[in-house]
Design a protein around this motif. Structure first.
Motif, PDB file in Angstrom:
ATOM      1  N   VAL A 109       0.857  -1.184   0.000  1.00  0.00           N
ATOM      2  CA  VAL A 109       0.000   0.000   0.000  1.00  0.00           C
ATOM      3  C   VAL A 109       0.892   1.232   0.000  1.00  0.00           C
ATOM      4  O   VAL A 109       1.758   1.381   0.862  1.00  0.00           O
ATOM      5  N   LYS A 110       0.683   2.081  -0.972  1.00  0.00           N
ATOM      6  CA  LYS A 110       1.478   3.305  -1.092  1.00  0.00           C
ATOM      7  C   LYS A 110       1.279   4.185   0.140  1.00  0.00           C
ATOM      8  O   LYS A 110       0.159   4.426   0.574  1.00  0.00           O
ATOM      9  N   GLY A 111       2.387   4.624   0.708  1.00  0.00           N
ATOM     10  CA  GLY A 111       2.339   5.506   1.861  1.00  0.00           C
ATOM     11  C   GLY A 111       1.925   4.821   3.148  1.00  0.00           C
ATOM     12  O   GLY A 111       1.529   5.481   4.098  1.00  0.00           O
ATOM     13  N   SER A 112       2.011   3.478   3.191  1.00  0.00           N
ATOM     14  CA  SER A 112       1.576   2.761   4.396  1.00  0.00           C
ATOM     15  C   SER A 112       2.777   2.228   5.165  1.00  0.00           C
ATOM     16  O   SER A 112       3.920   2.537   4.869  1.00  0.00           O
ATOM     17  N   ASP A 113       2.479   1.378   6.100  1.00  0.00           N
ATOM     18  CA  ASP A 113       3.515   0.745   6.921  1.00  0.00           C
ATOM     19  C   ASP A 113       4.131  -0.462   6.226  1.00  0.00           C
ATOM     20  O   ASP A 113       4.833  -1.245   6.844  1.00  0.00           O
ATOM     21  N   GLY A 114       3.878  -0.617   4.955  1.00  0.00           N
ATOM     22  CA  GLY A 114       4.407  -1.763   4.211  1.00  0.00           C
ATOM     23  C   GLY A 114       3.429  -2.920   4.109  1.00  0.00           C
ATOM     24  O   GLY A 114       3.795  -4.009   3.703  1.00  0.00           O
ATOM     25  N   SER A 115       2.177  -2.681   4.477  1.00  0.00           N
ATOM     26  CA  SER A 115       1.166  -3.735   4.415  1.00  0.00           C
ATOM     27  C   SER A 115       0.886  -4.131   2.968  1.00  0.00           C
ATOM     28  O   SER A 115       0.900  -3.295   2.067  1.00  0.00           O
ATOM     29  N   LEU A 116       0.609  -5.407   2.785  1.00  0.00           N
ATOM     30  CA  LEU A 116       0.233  -5.908   1.462  1.00  0.00           C
ATOM     31  C   LEU A 116      -1.261  -5.736   1.258  1.00  0.00           C
ATOM     32  O   LEU A 116      -2.052  -5.914   2.173  1.00  0.00           O
ATOM     33  N   VAL A 117      -1.615  -5.447   0.023  1.00  0.00           N
ATOM     34  CA  VAL A 117      -3.020  -5.324  -0.344  1.00  0.00           C
ATOM     35  C   VAL A 117      -3.216  -6.058  -1.667  1.00  0.00           C
ATOM     36  O   VAL A 117      -2.322  -6.072  -2.514  1.00  0.00           O
ATOM     37  N   GLY A 118      -4.349  -6.674  -1.816  1.00  0.00           N
ATOM     38  CA  GLY A 118      -4.670  -7.334  -3.068  1.00  0.00           C
ATOM     39  C   GLY A 118      -5.127  -6.330  -4.106  1.00  0.00           C
ATOM     40  O   GLY A 118      -5.797  -5.358  -3.782  1.00  0.00           O
ATOM     41  N   VAL A 119      -4.751  -6.565  -5.349  1.00  0.00           N
ATOM     42  CA  VAL A 119      -5.240  -5.750  -6.464  1.00  0.00           C
ATOM     43  C   VAL A 119      -6.165  -6.641  -7.288  1.00  0.00           C
ATOM     44  O   VAL A 119      -6.075  -7.871  -7.227  1.00  0.00           O
ATOM     45  N   PRO A 120      -7.076  -6.052  -8.053  1.00  0.00           N
ATOM     46  CA  PRO A 120      -8.031  -6.878  -8.813  1.00  0.00           C
ATOM     47  C   PRO A 120      -7.309  -7.788  -9.808  1.00  0.00           C
ATOM     48  O   PRO A 120      -6.403  -7.361 -10.516  1.00  0.00           O
ATOM     49  N   GLU A 162     -11.056 -20.012   4.433  1.00  0.00           N
ATOM     50  CA  GLU A 162      -9.926 -19.149   4.095  1.00  0.00           C
ATOM     51  C   GLU A 162     -10.295 -17.670   4.261  1.00  0.00           C
ATOM     52  O   GLU A 162      -9.479 -16.873   4.734  1.00  0.00           O
ATOM     53  N   LEU A 163     -11.506 -17.306   3.894  1.00  0.00           N
ATOM     54  CA  LEU A 163     -11.951 -15.912   4.026  1.00  0.00           C
ATOM     55  C   LEU A 163     -12.009 -15.466   5.475  1.00  0.00           C
ATOM     56  O   LEU A 163     -11.900 -14.279   5.768  1.00  0.00           O
ATOM     57  N   GLY A 164     -12.164 -16.423   6.389  1.00  0.00           N
ATOM     58  CA  GLY A 164     -12.215 -16.100   7.812  1.00  0.00           C
ATOM     59  C   GLY A 164     -10.851 -15.840   8.424  1.00  0.00           C
ATOM     60  O   GLY A 164     -10.757 -15.397   9.562  1.00  0.00           O
ATOM     61  N   LEU A 165      -9.793 -16.094   7.673  1.00  0.00           N
ATOM     62  CA  LEU A 165      -8.443 -15.867   8.200  1.00  0.00           C
ATOM     63  C   LEU A 165      -8.122 -14.378   8.213  1.00  0.00           C
ATOM     64  O   LEU A 165      -8.520 -13.645   7.320  1.00  0.00           O
ATOM     65  N   PRO A 166      -7.377 -13.942   9.227  1.00  0.00           N
ATOM     66  CA  PRO A 166      -7.014 -12.519   9.254  1.00  0.00           C
ATOM     67  C   PRO A 166      -6.004 -12.181   8.157  1.00  0.00           C
ATOM     68  O   PRO A 166      -5.154 -12.993   7.810  1.00  0.00           O
ATOM     69  N   ARG A 167      -6.170 -11.020   7.586  1.00  0.00           N
ATOM     70  CA  ARG A 167      -5.211 -10.439   6.649  1.00  0.00           C
ATOM     71  C   ARG A 167      -4.993 -11.243   5.370  1.00  0.00           C
ATOM     72  O   ARG A 167      -3.883 -11.334   4.877  1.00  0.00           O
ATOM     73  N   ILE A 168      -6.022 -11.835   4.841  1.00  0.00           N
ATOM     74  CA  ILE A 168      -5.880 -12.494   3.543  1.00  0.00           C
ATOM     75  C   ILE A 168      -5.855 -11.384   2.482  1.00  0.00           C
ATOM     76  O   ILE A 168      -6.806 -10.623   2.359  1.00  0.00           O
ATOM     77  N   PRO A 169      -4.742 -11.246   1.762  1.00  0.00           N
ATOM     78  CA  PRO A 169      -4.615 -10.104   0.854  1.00  0.00           C
ATOM     79  C   PRO A 169      -5.226 -10.344  -0.532  1.00  0.00           C
ATOM     80  O   PRO A 169      -4.560 -10.244  -1.552  1.00  0.00           O
ATOM     81  N   MET A 170      -6.503 -10.691  -0.552  1.00  0.00           N
ATOM     82  CA  MET A 170      -7.204 -10.857  -1.819  1.00  0.00           C
ATOM     83  C   MET A 170      -8.118  -9.645  -2.012  1.00  0.00           C
ATOM     84  O   MET A 170      -8.834  -9.261  -1.080  1.00  0.00           O
ATOM     85  N   HIS A 171      -8.079  -9.067  -3.194  1.00  0.00           N
ATOM     86  CA  HIS A 171      -8.929  -7.911  -3.470  1.00  0.00           C
ATOM     87  C   HIS A 171     -10.395  -8.307  -3.281  1.00  0.00           C
ATOM     88  O   HIS A 171     -10.802  -9.411  -3.686  1.00  0.00           O
ATOM     89  N   PRO A 172     -11.205  -7.451  -2.670  1.00  0.00           N
ATOM     90  CA  PRO A 172     -12.610  -7.792  -2.427  1.00  0.00           C
ATOM     91  C   PRO A 172     -13.387  -8.168  -3.691  1.00  0.00           C
ATOM     92  O   PRO A 172     -14.238  -9.055  -3.652  1.00  0.00           O
ATOM     93  N   ASP A 173     -13.112  -7.506  -4.825  1.00  0.00           N
ATOM     94  CA  ASP A 173     -13.803  -7.847  -6.066  1.00  0.00           C
ATOM     95  C   ASP A 173     -13.415  -9.249  -6.538  1.00  0.00           C
ATOM     96  O   ASP A 173     -14.255 -10.003  -7.021  1.00  0.00           O
ATOM     97  N   THR A 174     -12.147  -9.581  -6.398  1.00  0.00           N
ATOM     98  CA  THR A 174     -11.673 -10.916  -6.770  1.00  0.00           C
ATOM     99  C   THR A 174     -12.320 -11.965  -5.880  1.00  0.00           C
ATOM    100  O   THR A 174     -12.804 -12.990  -6.363  1.00  0.00           O
ATOM    101  N   ALA A 175     -12.326 -11.708  -4.572  1.00  0.00           N
ATOM    102  CA  ALA A 175     -12.933 -12.648  -3.620  1.00  0.00           C
ATOM    103  C   ALA A 175     -14.420 -12.838  -3.916  1.00  0.00           C
ATOM    104  O   ALA A 175     -14.925 -13.968  -3.894  1.00  0.00           O
ATOM    105  N   ALA A 176     -15.114 -11.753  -4.216  1.00  0.00           N
ATOM    106  CA  ALA A 176     -16.549 -11.840  -4.503  1.00  0.00           C
ATOM    107  C   ALA A 176     -16.812 -12.632  -5.779  1.00  0.00           C
ATOM    108  O   ALA A 176     -17.720 -13.470  -5.826  1.00  0.00           O
TER     109      ALA A 176
END
Length: 179
Positions: free
Chosen positions: A79-90, A127-141
């Motif tokens: 994530v730009k400007g973050s603490d280095g956290s990973l985020v999922g992209v579509p 798997e969706l119940g796990l904390p911090r799964i870096p899958m984009h919400p649109d992809t997961a849906a």
């Protein structure tokens, strides 16, 4: 490993993604991934998980996810400007469909006779119940909708839907318009 690839190939062909089926997981035959597969094979779950349990990380998984676009982990960024956290992209649609096929094949291989059309949905729901799964919400849906359709309508109807309503018209669900 080869049985899994053959099932994914068959499923991708049913979905209308022949080339992706033929080229699915070819990196598993690389020395890095093949050696782990041979050393940690037990037939009931991923050798990568076994290597991770034994060594604290999986060299095979790190190699694999960076070369195979059907894994949501491939589609992560910091994530730009973050603490280095990973985020999922579509993810592009074609890779979500390949991921769908991959998950079905994994369930069929690991569950054998216990496999049902709901198996992959059950696993994904956990798997969706796990904390911090870096899958984009649109992809997961999108993946959830396909897995739910499989559980409710079965394989034949789900793949007919994918072929006719997503792949043939080149349906795109991402804002960037990538197939």
């Amino acid at each position: 490993m080869t049985r899994h690839r053959l099932i994914v190939c068959e499923l991708c062909c049913k979905a209308g993604l022949v080339w992706q089926g033929l080229t699915h997981d070819l990196s598993k035959y690389s020395p890095t991934e093949f050696a782990t597969g041979m050393r940690y094979f037990q037939g009931t779950f991923s050798p990568n998980a076994a290597q991770r349990d034994a060594e604290g990380y999986s060299t095979a998984w790190l190699h694999h996810k960076g070369r195979n676009r059907h894994h949501f982990e491939y589609w992560t960024d910091i994530v730009k400007g973050s603490d280095g956290s990973l985020v999922g992209v579509p993810m592009p649609t074609r890779y979500v469909i390949e991921m769908f096929c991959d998950r079905i094949a994994a369930s069929k291989v690991y569950e054998k006779e216990a496999y049902t059309d709901a198996s992959s949905l059950i696993y994904f729901s956990r798997e969706l119940g796990l904390p911090r799964i870096p899958m984009h919400p649109d992809t997961a849906a999108f993946l959830y909708v396909l897995l739910d359709m499989l559980a409710e309508r079965g394989e034949e109807a789900t793949f007919a839907y994918i072929r006719e309503n997503i792949v043939a018209p080149r349906y795109v669900y991402t804002p960037k318009g990538r197939f």
